[in-house]
Design a protein around this motif. Structure first.
Motif, PDB file in Angstrom:
ATOM      1  N   SER A  33       0.858  -1.181   0.000  1.00 14.68           N
ATOM      2  CA  SER A  33       0.000   0.000   0.000  1.00 14.68           C
ATOM      3  C   SER A  33       0.894   1.231   0.000  1.00 14.68           C
ATOM      4  CB  SER A  33      -0.917   0.005   1.221  1.00 14.68           C
ATOM      5  OG  SER A  33      -1.701   1.189   1.249  1.00 14.68           O
ATOM      6  N   LEU A  34       0.842   2.007  -1.081  1.00 11.30           N
ATOM      7  CA  LEU A  34       1.741   3.144  -1.268  1.00 11.30           C
ATOM      8  C   LEU A  34       0.966   4.449  -1.257  1.00 11.30           C
ATOM      9  CD1 LEU A  34       4.581   4.284  -1.985  1.00 11.30           C
ATOM     10  CD2 LEU A  34       3.952   3.988  -4.406  1.00 11.30           C
ATOM     11  N   GLY A  35       1.376   5.370  -0.395  1.00  4.19           N
ATOM     12  CA  GLY A  35       0.819   6.717  -0.412  1.00  4.19           C
ATOM     13  C   GLY A  35       1.378   7.490  -1.592  1.00  4.19           C
ATOM     14  N   LEU A  36       0.521   7.975  -2.458  1.00  5.21           N
ATOM     15  CA  LEU A  36       0.962   8.649  -3.680  1.00  5.21           C
ATOM     16  C   LEU A  36       1.214  10.135  -3.473  1.00  5.21           C
ATOM     17  CD1 LEU A  36      -1.459   6.908  -6.207  1.00  5.21           C
ATOM     18  CD2 LEU A  36       0.895   6.273  -5.625  1.00  5.21           C
ATOM     19  N   SER A  37       0.605  10.714  -2.475  1.00  4.67           N
ATOM     20  CA  SER A  37       0.853  12.113  -2.127  1.00  4.67           C
ATOM     21  C   SER A  37       0.429  12.320  -0.683  1.00  4.67           C
ATOM     22  CB  SER A  37       0.084  13.063  -3.050  1.00  4.67           C
ATOM     23  OG  SER A  37      -1.313  12.922  -2.860  1.00  4.67           O
ATOM     24  N   GLY A  38       0.899  13.420  -0.091  1.00  2.00           N
ATOM     25  CA  GLY A  38       0.489  13.741   1.272  1.00  2.00           C
ATOM     26  C   GLY A  38       1.149  12.924   2.342  1.00  2.00           C
ATOM     27  N   GLU A  39       2.268  12.250   2.018  1.00  2.00           N
ATOM     28  CA  GLU A  39       3.009  11.463   2.997  1.00  2.00           C
ATOM     29  C   GLU A  39       4.507  11.651   2.754  1.00  2.00           C
ATOM     30  OE1 GLU A  39       0.065   7.753   4.015  1.00  2.00           O
ATOM     31  OE2 GLU A  39       1.689   7.381   2.590  1.00  2.00           O
ATOM     32  N   GLY A  40       5.263  11.750   3.837  1.00  2.00           N
ATOM     33  CA  GLY A  40       6.708  11.912   3.705  1.00  2.00           C
ATOM     34  C   GLY A  40       7.334  12.264   5.035  1.00  2.00           C
ATOM     35  N   TRP A  41       8.285  13.186   5.018  1.00  2.00           N
ATOM     36  CA  TRP A  41       8.955  13.586   6.256  1.00  2.00           C
ATOM     37  C   TRP A  41       9.480  15.001   6.142  1.00  2.00           C
ATOM     38  CZ3 TRP A  41      10.218   9.127   3.510  1.00  2.00           C
ATOM     39  CH2 TRP A  41      11.370   9.177   2.699  1.00  2.00           C
ATOM     40  N   PHE A  42       9.866  15.559   7.300  1.00  2.00           N
ATOM     41  CA  PHE A  42      10.231  16.975   7.375  1.00  2.00           C
ATOM     42  C   PHE A  42      11.106  17.187   8.596  1.00  2.00           C
ATOM     43  CE2 PHE A  42       6.330  16.205   9.645  1.00  2.00           C
ATOM     44  CZ  PHE A  42       6.419  16.961  10.795  1.00  2.00           C
ATOM     45  N   ASP A  43      11.553  18.406   8.796  1.00  2.00           N
ATOM     46  CA  ASP A  43      12.401  18.769   9.933  1.00  2.00           C
ATOM     47  C   ASP A  43      11.504  19.134  11.111  1.00  2.00           C
ATOM     48  OD1 ASP A  43      14.119  19.965  11.783  1.00  2.00           O
ATOM     49  OD2 ASP A  43      15.368  20.918  10.257  1.00  2.00           O
ATOM     50  N   GLY A  44      11.263  18.169  11.990  1.00  2.00           N
ATOM     51  CA  GLY A  44      10.368  18.396  13.125  1.00  2.00           C
ATOM     52  C   GLY A  44      10.869  19.434  14.112  1.00  2.00           C
ATOM     53  N   PRO A  45      12.140  19.372  14.543  1.00  2.00           N
ATOM     54  CA  PRO A  45      12.638  20.416  15.437  1.00  2.00           C
ATOM     55  C   PRO A  45      12.498  21.819  14.854  1.00  2.00           C
ATOM     56  CG  PRO A  45      14.096  18.529  15.521  1.00  2.00           C
ATOM     57  CD  PRO A  45      13.095  18.253  14.422  1.00  2.00           C
ATOM     58  N   ALA A  46      12.659  21.949  13.535  1.00  2.00           N
ATOM     59  CA  ALA A  46      12.482  23.258  12.905  1.00  2.00           C
ATOM     60  C   ALA A  46      11.032  23.718  12.998  1.00  2.00           C
ATOM     61  CB  ALA A  46      12.933  23.214  11.450  1.00  2.00           C
ATOM     62  N   LEU A  47      10.084  22.781  12.857  1.00  2.00           N
ATOM     63  CA  LEU A  47       8.674  23.138  13.030  1.00  2.00           C
ATOM     64  C   LEU A  47       8.409  23.583  14.456  1.00  2.00           C
ATOM     65  CD1 LEU A  47       5.743  23.244  11.996  1.00  2.00           C
ATOM     66  CD2 LEU A  47       5.510  20.844  12.687  1.00  2.00           C
ATOM     67  N   HIS A  48       8.965  22.859  15.419  1.00  2.00           N
ATOM     68  CA  HIS A  48       8.806  23.228  16.822  1.00  2.00           C
ATOM     69  C   HIS A  48       9.325  24.643  17.069  1.00  2.00           C
ATOM     70  CE1 HIS A  48      10.134  22.492  21.243  1.00  2.00           C
ATOM     71  NE2 HIS A  48       8.966  23.094  21.202  1.00  2.00           N
ATOM     72  N   ARG A  49      10.534  24.920  16.571  1.00  5.91           N
ATOM     73  CA  ARG A  49      11.111  26.260  16.752  1.00  5.91           C
ATOM     74  C   ARG A  49      10.240  27.325  16.092  1.00  5.91           C
ATOM     75  NH1 ARG A  49      15.856  23.345  15.556  1.00  5.91           N
ATOM     76  NH2 ARG A  49      15.832  24.099  13.403  1.00  5.91           N
ATOM     77  N   ALA A  50       9.707  27.016  14.922  1.00  5.31           N
ATOM     78  CA  ALA A  50       8.894  27.997  14.208  1.00  5.31           C
ATOM     79  C   ALA A  50       7.607  28.307  14.964  1.00  5.31           C
ATOM     80  CB  ALA A  50       8.581  27.482  12.802  1.00  5.31           C
ATOM     81  N   PHE A  51       6.970  27.283  15.533  1.00  5.37           N
ATOM     82  CA  PHE A  51       5.776  27.532  16.339  1.00  5.37           C
ATOM     83  C   PHE A  51       6.106  28.388  17.556  1.00  5.37           C
ATOM     84  CE2 PHE A  51       3.280  23.799  14.507  1.00  5.37           C
ATOM     85  CZ  PHE A  51       2.241  24.592  14.048  1.00  5.37           C
ATOM     86  N   ARG A  52       7.213  28.071  18.231  1.00  4.16           N
ATOM     87  CA  ARG A  52       7.603  28.853  19.413  1.00  4.16           C
ATOM     88  C   ARG A  52       7.879  30.306  19.031  1.00  4.16           C
ATOM     89  NH1 ARG A  52      11.997  28.255  21.779  1.00  4.16           N
ATOM     90  NH2 ARG A  52      11.350  28.769  23.891  1.00  4.16           N
ATOM     91  N   ARG A  53       8.654  30.491  17.969  1.00  4.62           N
ATOM     92  CA  ARG A  53       9.023  31.847  17.550  1.00  4.62           C
ATOM     93  C   ARG A  53       7.784  32.654  17.160  1.00  4.62           C
ATOM     94  NH1 ARG A  53      12.720  30.352  14.338  1.00  4.62           N
ATOM     95  NH2 ARG A  53      11.464  30.322  12.431  1.00  4.62           N
ATOM     96  N   LYS A  54       6.860  32.030  16.422  1.00  3.15           N
ATOM     97  CA  LYS A  54       5.649  32.737  16.024  1.00  3.15           C
ATOM     98  C   LYS A  54       4.775  33.036  17.235  1.00  3.15           C
ATOM     99  CE  LYS A  54       2.854  34.352  12.819  1.00  3.15           C
ATOM    100  NZ  LYS A  54       3.239  35.470  11.918  1.00  3.15           N
ATOM    101  N   ALA A  55       4.673  32.088  18.156  1.00  9.91           N
ATOM    102  CA  ALA A  55       3.876  32.319  19.357  1.00  9.91           C
ATOM    103  C   ALA A  55       4.417  33.501  20.156  1.00  9.91           C
ATOM    104  CB  ALA A  55       3.858  31.054  20.220  1.00  9.91           C
ATOM    105  N   ILE A  56       5.732  33.541  20.326  1.00 12.47           N
ATOM    106  CA  ILE A  56       6.359  34.640  21.077  1.00 12.47           C
ATOM    107  C   ILE A  56       6.155  35.963  20.359  1.00 12.47           C
ATOM    108  CG2 ILE A  56       8.603  35.554  21.821  1.00 12.47           C
ATOM    109  CD1 ILE A  56       9.418  32.588  22.320  1.00 12.47           C
TER     110      ILE A  56
END
Length: 385
Positions: A142-165
């Motif tokens: 079963s292969l996901g054709l779109s909408g599945e993969g990976w990313f830089d999670g710590p960078a997302l965390h930092r971005a949420f913190r920075r935007k919140a502040i």
């Protein structure tokens, strides 16, 4: 202006803080006992995202989240600082032997009914698309054709913190240890240093360490820290087009540049809070390496470059997140227990939690209400890796 105290500054707490401050003008204080986030799941996550779940709520949360990740540079920009997450979408590939094929077909039907872009491949189709894959024992993939993969999670965390502040939220280094309660309302959060933080609402988003805070409110949160090892492998093999592959054994692997990352789900025999420095190299030698070499013969030549471990905030009740108002508490909420899919769903859950706390509807997380614990209504997620 609503005042909200969030306990836990990981990605779930930071996302909730961001959306509360950005979209609802809330005055938010985030209490985090370890501002280094050294043991936080947010820092140690594999940071992958998929829609191949068994429960529609998880498909919907991940769909909302990946759409957010695709436009994250605009959503979380602070001035000219536009976060880059390196999001790629090679998909997930679940493999099944003849014994597992009926389940994979059932899941496929459920996923297609929810609009997930996924395809079933027979062994010949698998071999054509991924010539490096051994398929002799397989019946289906079963292969996901779109909408599945990976990313830089710590960078997302930092971005949420920075935007919140940037939107006015405060992040405070302190350890919450209890609450002042009047009737069915929390009036203040008590911290180990003797300080108290009041407000109109409190959110428990302390990941694997949420249960003691729930207990202080008389709520049993069946959430604990379960260790998962990740191995970073060097190999001369090339695996073009490699998705995140889940073997029928339960082990998984994916590429990261010229490297291969591999591991498995938390082991049932491990105790809660197993130390993160206890990397199980014996499991790799005895089980993971032979499995990898059998599934991808080119991986027989590899070596372990490094390894790390992180905690799943495992919800023993049904392996699904708990998100919503806490039973018996008029102004206390939680977002915890996502059992390995918290990083990928944090944007959707944080957005929904902010709406709920602000008094708006939050249909995306209705099924994850903590009330199901008291009602004895488990929402079992079968696809936990």
């Amino acid at each position: 202006m609503i005042k909200v105290t969030i306990l836990g500054g990981g990605v779930m707490g930071a996302a909730t803080a961001c959306f509360l401050a950005r979209d609802h003008g809330a005055a938010v204080t985030v209490v985090e006992r370890d501002p280094s986030y050294a043991r936080a799941s947010s820092s140690l996550s594999l940071s992958s995202i998929r829609q191949q779940f068994s429960q529609p709520v998880n498909m919907a949360l991940s769909r909302w989240s990946i759409e957010f990740l695709r436009r994250v540079a605009d959503e979380l920009a602070v001035g000219d600082d536009r976060p880059a997450l390196g999001l790629v979408e090679p998909g997930y590939l679940y493999l099944a032997t003849p014994a597992g094929a009926p389940t994979l077909r059932e899941l496929h039907a459920a996923q297609r009914a929810e609009g997930v872009d996924v395809a079933l491949l027979n062994p010949d189709e698998l071999a054509t698309r991924f010539p490096w894959l051994a398929v002799d024992d397989l019946a289906l993939g079963s292969l996901g054709l779109s909408g599945e993969g990976w990313f830089d999670g710590p960078a997302l965390h930092r971005a949420f913190r920075r935007k919140a502040i940037a939107c006015g939220a405060r992040f405070v280094a302190a350890e919450a240890v209890g609450f002042d309660i009047a009737g069915d309302r929390v009036t203040a959060v008590r911290c180990a240093d003797g300080s108290r933080m009041g407000g109109d609402a409190v959110v428990i988003a302390a990941g694997a360490w949420s249960a003691p805070l729930g207990a202080a409110l008389g709520v049993t949160l069946p959430v604990s820290a379960r260790k998962r090892d990740v191995f970073v492998l060097e190999t001369p093999a090339a695996l073009p087009g490699c998705p995140l592959v889940i073997d029928p054994s339960g082990f998984w692997f994916r590429t990261e540049g010229s490297l291969v990352l591999a591991g498995g789900p938390p082991r049932g025999e491990d105790a809660d809070d197993t130390p993160l420095d206890a990397i199980d190299l014996g499991q790799f030698d005895a089980q993971l390496w032979p499995t990898l070499a059998a599934r991808v013969p080119a991986l027989e030549a590899l070596r372990v470059r490094s390894a790390w471990a992180g905690y799943y905030e495992m919800n023993a009740f049904d392996h699904n997140g708990l998100a919503g108002r806490l039973p018996g508490c008029a102004n206390a909420f939680t977002a915890c227990g996502f059992s390995g899919h918290g990083m990928q769903q944090a944007p959707a859950v944080g957005h929904s939690m902010a709406r709920l706390i602000a008094g708006l509807d939050a249909p995306l997380i209705e099924a994850l209400t903590p009330q199901r614990l008291l009602d004895g209504r488990p929402l079992i997620e079968a696809n936990v890796i």
